[in-house]
Design a protein around this motif. Structure first.
Motif, PDB file in Angstrom:
ATOM      1  N   ALA A  26      37.274  38.302  62.058  1.00 55.62           N
ATOM      2  CA  ALA A  26      36.728  38.100  62.654  1.00 55.62           C
ATOM      3  C   ALA A  26      36.282  38.126  64.701  1.00 55.62           C
ATOM      4  O   ALA A  26      35.812  38.125  64.443  1.00 55.62           O
ATOM      5  CB  ALA A  26      37.466  35.795  62.365  1.00 55.62           C
TER       6      ALA A  26
ATOM      7  N   PRO B 143      30.897  37.852  59.976  1.00 47.92           N
ATOM      8  CA  PRO B 143      31.498  36.797  59.320  1.00 47.92           C
ATOM      9  C   PRO B 143      32.308  36.616  57.912  1.00 47.92           C
ATOM     10  O   PRO B 143      32.562  37.591  57.001  1.00 47.92           O
ATOM     11  CB  PRO B 143      30.459  36.188  59.089  1.00 47.92           C
TER      12      PRO B 143
ATOM     13  N   HIS C  33      35.821  30.840  58.649  1.00 53.29           N
ATOM     14  CA  HIS C  33      34.983  30.400  57.850  1.00 53.29           C
ATOM     15  C   HIS C  33      33.829  29.566  58.395  1.00 53.29           C
ATOM     16  O   HIS C  33      33.139  29.224  59.204  1.00 53.29           O
ATOM     17  CB  HIS C  33      34.803  30.802  56.088  1.00 53.29           C
TER      18      HIS C  33
ATOM     19  N   ARG D 208      35.502  27.735  61.360  1.00 54.40           N
ATOM     20  CA  ARG D 208      34.743  28.246  62.625  1.00 54.40           C
ATOM     21  C   ARG D 208      33.174  28.686  62.892  1.00 54.40           C
ATOM     22  O   ARG D 208      33.109  28.771  63.933  1.00 54.40           O
ATOM     23  CB  ARG D 208      36.121  28.704  62.947  1.00 54.40           C
ATOM     24  N   GLN D 209      33.437  29.886  62.474  1.00 51.73           N
ATOM     25  CA  GLN D 209      31.996  30.135  62.429  1.00 51.73           C
ATOM     26  C   GLN D 209      30.635  29.716  62.433  1.00 51.73           C
ATOM     27  O   GLN D 209      29.864  29.913  62.880  1.00 51.73           O
ATOM     28  CB  GLN D 209      32.385  32.042  61.476  1.00 51.73           C
ATOM     29  N   GLN D 210      31.065  28.902  61.005  1.00 56.19           N
ATOM     30  CA  GLN D 210      29.922  28.318  60.256  1.00 56.19           C
ATOM     31  C   GLN D 210      29.627  26.778  61.646  1.00 56.19           C
ATOM     32  O   GLN D 210      28.852  27.096  62.617  1.00 56.19           O
ATOM     33  CB  GLN D 210      29.823  27.512  59.231  1.00 56.19           C
TER      34      GLN D 210
ATOM     35  N   GLU E 244      31.998  29.772  70.053  1.00 58.15           N
ATOM     36  CA  GLU E 244      32.139  30.915  70.026  1.00 58.15           C
ATOM     37  C   GLU E 244      33.686  31.561  69.984  1.00 58.15           C
ATOM     38  O   GLU E 244      34.144  31.730  69.773  1.00 58.15           O
ATOM     39  CB  GLU E 244      31.665  31.941  70.870  1.00 58.15           C
TER      40      GLU E 244
ATOM     41  N   ALA F  29      35.528  30.687  67.305  1.00 56.61           N
ATOM     42  CA  ALA F  29      35.239  31.340  65.799  1.00 56.61           C
ATOM     43  C   ALA F  29      35.733  33.348  66.080  1.00 56.61           C
ATOM     44  O   ALA F  29      35.948  33.848  64.457  1.00 56.61           O
ATOM     45  CB  ALA F  29      34.007  32.225  65.629  1.00 56.61           C
ATOM     46  N   ILE F  30      36.058  33.795  66.765  1.00 53.55           N
ATOM     47  CA  ILE F  30      36.668  34.875  67.166  1.00 53.55           C
ATOM     48  C   ILE F  30      37.698  34.685  67.416  1.00 53.55           C
ATOM     49  O   ILE F  30      38.646  35.810  67.193  1.00 53.55           O
ATOM     50  CB  ILE F  30      35.782  35.854  68.052  1.00 53.55           C
TER      51      ILE F  30
END
Length: 119
Positions: free
Chosen positions: A15, A20, A54, A56-58, A87, A90-91
């Motif tokens: 991540a 992703p 997943h 959080r990325q979405q 962001e 997500a990371i």
């Protein structure tokens, strides 16, 4: 059998690198955990980590997409703050100067200056 499951640290690194975690990957890990434990995924284990990453990325992709669909002249500092928040989640850390968040912030700052120039 446990060696078939990716370590949580590996998923987090994935991540962080910006790759992703797909729903297919998260499902496959959950299935492997269920096979291994015969009771289902492990609470706080690799499957839970993969699913969380997943999701959080979405969320980030959705927010970034919403902002990207706006005319660039309408991007606000609030938009930039929201993109940066998602962001970061997500990371797993604050985005750097070459991130999407930084680009959105630059556009928002330009728009704010244009609307309210310094005297």
């Amino acid at each position: 059998m446990e060696s078939e499951l990716p370590p949580k640290e590996q998923l987090a690194a994935q991540a962080t690198e910006g790759r992703p975690v797909t729903q297919s990957e998260a499902s496959a890990i959950a299935h492997a955990e269920s096979d291994m434990t015969r009771r289902g995924p492990i609470k706080g284990g690799p499957a839970a980590t993969a699913q969380s990453l997943h999701d959080r990325q979405q969320n980030f992709f959705e927010v970034a997409g919403d902002v990207a669909r706006k005319p660039s002249g309408e991007v606000t500092r609030e938009d930039a703050k929201k993109v940066q928040h998602f962001e970061s989640r997500a990371i797993g850390h604050a985005p750097g100067k070459d991130s999407l968040s930084a680009e959105v912030q630059s556009i928002a700052d330009h728009n704010a200056q244009t609307r309210h120039p310094k005297k």
